[in-house]
Design a protein around this motif. Structure first.
Motif, PDB file in Angstrom:
ATOM      1  N   ALA A 189      -3.731   2.115   2.967  1.00 37.10           N
ATOM      2  CA  ALA A 189      -4.168   2.410   1.599  1.00 37.10           C
ATOM      3  C   ALA A 189      -3.087   3.154   0.817  1.00 37.10           C
ATOM      4  O   ALA A 189      -2.778   2.810  -0.331  1.00 37.10           O
ATOM      5  N   PHE A 190      -2.483   4.149   1.425  1.00 35.01           N
ATOM      6  CA  PHE A 190      -1.427   4.889   0.728  1.00 35.01           C
ATOM      7  C   PHE A 190      -0.176   4.051   0.562  1.00 35.01           C
ATOM      8  O   PHE A 190       0.546   4.184  -0.433  1.00 35.01           O
ATOM      9  N   ALA A 191       0.103   3.174   1.517  1.00 38.83           N
ATOM     10  CA  ALA A 191       1.261   2.281   1.368  1.00 38.83           C
ATOM     11  C   ALA A 191       1.094   1.388   0.151  1.00 38.83           C
ATOM     12  O   ALA A 191       2.053   1.150  -0.599  1.00 38.83           O
ATOM     13  N   TYR A 220       1.920   3.318  -2.906  1.00 42.21           N
ATOM     14  CA  TYR A 220       3.361   3.510  -3.103  1.00 42.21           C
ATOM     15  C   TYR A 220       4.068   2.213  -3.504  1.00 42.21           C
ATOM     16  O   TYR A 220       5.140   2.253  -4.128  1.00 42.21           O
ATOM     17  N   LEU A 221       3.499   1.096  -3.135  1.00 46.59           N
ATOM     18  CA  LEU A 221       4.188  -0.194  -3.297  1.00 46.59           C
ATOM     19  C   LEU A 221       4.651  -0.485  -4.725  1.00 46.59           C
ATOM     20  O   LEU A 221       5.786  -0.949  -4.915  1.00 46.59           O
ATOM     21  N   PRO A 222       3.849  -0.251  -5.782  1.00 44.55           N
ATOM     22  CA  PRO A 222       4.337  -0.569  -7.140  1.00 44.55           C
ATOM     23  C   PRO A 222       5.583   0.223  -7.540  1.00 44.55           C
ATOM     24  O   PRO A 222       6.356  -0.234  -8.392  1.00 44.55           O
ATOM     25  N   ASP A 223       5.797   1.393  -6.939  1.00 38.63           N
ATOM     26  CA  ASP A 223       6.940   2.239  -7.298  1.00 38.63           C
ATOM     27  C   ASP A 223       8.002   2.255  -6.207  1.00 38.63           C
ATOM     28  O   ASP A 223       8.851   3.155  -6.183  1.00 38.63           O
ATOM     29  N   VAL A 224       7.971   1.264  -5.317  1.00 46.80           N
ATOM     30  CA  VAL A 224       8.880   1.284  -4.183  1.00 46.80           C
ATOM     31  C   VAL A 224      10.343   1.202  -4.610  1.00 46.80           C
ATOM     32  O   VAL A 224      11.231   1.766  -3.963  1.00 46.80           O
ATOM     33  N   ASP A 225      10.642   0.506  -5.739  1.00 45.41           N
ATOM     34  CA  ASP A 225      12.023   0.391  -6.203  1.00 45.41           C
ATOM     35  C   ASP A 225      12.548   1.691  -6.810  1.00 45.41           C
ATOM     36  O   ASP A 225      13.767   1.902  -6.890  1.00 45.41           O
ATOM     37  N   SER A 226      11.644   2.551  -7.240  1.00 46.18           N
ATOM     38  CA  SER A 226      12.050   3.810  -7.870  1.00 46.18           C
ATOM     39  C   SER A 226      12.156   4.968  -6.886  1.00 46.18           C
ATOM     40  O   SER A 226      12.468   6.097  -7.280  1.00 46.18           O
ATOM     41  N   VAL A 257       7.491  -3.075   3.607  1.00 45.19           N
ATOM     42  CA  VAL A 257       7.895  -2.332   4.800  1.00 45.19           C
ATOM     43  C   VAL A 257       8.322  -0.915   4.430  1.00 45.19           C
ATOM     44  O   VAL A 257       7.983   0.054   5.113  1.00 45.19           O
ATOM     45  N   ALA A 258       9.068  -0.786   3.316  1.00 46.85           N
ATOM     46  CA  ALA A 258       9.491   0.541   2.874  1.00 46.85           C
ATOM     47  C   ALA A 258       8.284   1.401   2.490  1.00 46.85           C
ATOM     48  O   ALA A 258       8.240   2.599   2.787  1.00 46.85           O
ATOM     49  N   ALA A 259       7.292   0.787   1.842  1.00 44.65           N
ATOM     50  CA  ALA A 259       6.083   1.520   1.464  1.00 44.65           C
ATOM     51  C   ALA A 259       5.303   1.949   2.695  1.00 44.65           C
ATOM     52  O   ALA A 259       4.801   3.081   2.769  1.00 44.65           O
ATOM     53  N   LEU A 260       5.209   1.078   3.699  1.00 45.32           N
ATOM     54  CA  LEU A 260       4.524   1.423   4.936  1.00 45.32           C
ATOM     55  C   LEU A 260       5.264   2.534   5.679  1.00 45.32           C
ATOM     56  O   LEU A 260       4.651   3.436   6.265  1.00 45.32           O
ATOM     57  N   TYR A 261       6.607   2.455   5.636  1.00 44.12           N
ATOM     58  CA  TYR A 261       7.406   3.471   6.301  1.00 44.12           C
ATOM     59  C   TYR A 261       7.194   4.832   5.658  1.00 44.12           C
ATOM     60  O   TYR A 261       6.988   5.841   6.351  1.00 44.12           O
ATOM     61  N   LEU A 262       7.222   4.882   4.335  1.00 48.36           N
ATOM     62  CA  LEU A 262       7.008   6.146   3.629  1.00 48.36           C
ATOM     63  C   LEU A 262       5.609   6.682   3.922  1.00 48.36           C
ATOM     64  O   LEU A 262       5.419   7.870   4.213  1.00 48.36           O
ATOM     65  N   SER A 263       4.622   5.811   3.855  1.00 46.78           N
ATOM     66  CA  SER A 263       3.250   6.239   4.116  1.00 46.78           C
ATOM     67  C   SER A 263       3.094   6.764   5.537  1.00 46.78           C
ATOM     68  O   SER A 263       2.433   7.781   5.765  1.00 46.78           O
TER      69      SER A 263
END
Length: 273
Positions: A7-9, A12-18, A33-39
């Motif tokens: 859910a948190f990934a 984060y996903l819409p702002d992953v490039d920023s 993958v980057a969003a999942l990693y951050l989450s």
């Protein structure tokens, strides 16, 4: 945990490039993958720092996820030891009743001859304890404990003792025993109703009342065979008979759903209904 991570990934996903990425670490892409990693790093409170959020809104979201992850891990660490403790308590209550081996009228009568009030009170406390454990942790119903350590061990043994004290003894000759039997009846009814909600519809069969009457007759015959006890020759209370038939039906259904084998002597208290 998995749903919270995902859910948190997605948040984060819409702002992953920023997001801010460390120049010392190679990232293959800035996507899911980057969003999942951050989450994942935030949820587990690792805080590696190679990916960071850049806006105040996302910073607040990171704090919220980290707090949720910490609370979840803390709750899990507290839940498992508590669950183990409650399992032990349930097993203790079930064994205390089951080990009395009061699964036939004759066994129950012999057990109650020495100190019926004290015995019934001890069993009532075990019934109440088992119910409280199952209310706190309903997941215990899904643990396949040995039958003598399960809720069936409690209900089966308590039921036969209750039947002897409630239907087999004269209220005039044994008033204290009858009062204790009524108290046990209330505790047993609550446990059976809670168990019935777990197993679903478990209404007595059409012949349940007659089977309960037959069970009462066997109990009274066992009491009458003794010289120093006075049997009850009054018509059994209809409400109490319904409770007995209901209890038998719930035990049968619970045993069927959980794969318990009640064949042999143990079924005398439950399967005849």
């Amino acid at each position: 945990m998995l749903l919270l991570w995902l859910a948190f990934a997605l948040l984060y996903l819409p702002d992953v490039d920023s997001l801010g990425y460390s120049s010392d670490v190679r990232f293959e892409g800035h996507g899911l993958v980057a969003a999942l990693y951050l989450s994942g790093t935030v949820l587990t409170t690792l805080g590696l720092g190679d990916v960071a959020v850049q806006t105040d809104g996302l910073r607040l979201l990171v704090v919220l996820e980290a707090a949720g992850g910490l609370a979840l891990f803390t709750a899990s660490l507290g839940y498992l030891p508590a669950l183990y403790t409650v399992i032990s308590q349930l097993r203790t209550s079930a064994e205390a009743v089951s080990d009395l081996e009061a699964t036939t009228p004759e066994q129950a009568v012999e057990l109650l001859r020495e100190d019926p009030v004290l015995t019934l009170e001890a069993v009532r406390r075990d019934v109440i304890s088992a119910r409280q454990d199952l209310l706190r942790f309903p997941v215990l119903h899904h643990f396949h404990l040995p039958v003598g350590q399960s809720v069936i061990g409690v209900v089966e043994g308590a039921t036969m003792l209750w039947v002897v004290a409630r239907f087999g003894l004269s209220a005039q000759a044994h008033p204290s025993v009858r009062r204790q039997a009524v108290a046990l009846e209330l505790a047993l009814r609550r446990l059976v109703e809670d168990t019935a909600r777990h197993v679903g519809d478990a209404d007595p069969r059409d012949d349940g009342r007659q089977a309960a009457l037959d069970q009462v007759a066997r109990v009274r015959a066992a009491v009458t065979a003794l010289d120093d006890w006075t049997a009850d020759d009054c018509e059994p209370d209809a409400g109490a008979l319904q409770d007995l038939a209901r209890t038998n039906a719930v035990v049968r259904r619970y045993a069927a759903l959980h794969g318990y084998d009640l064949s042999g002597a143990r079924t005398d208290a439950v399967d005849d209904a």
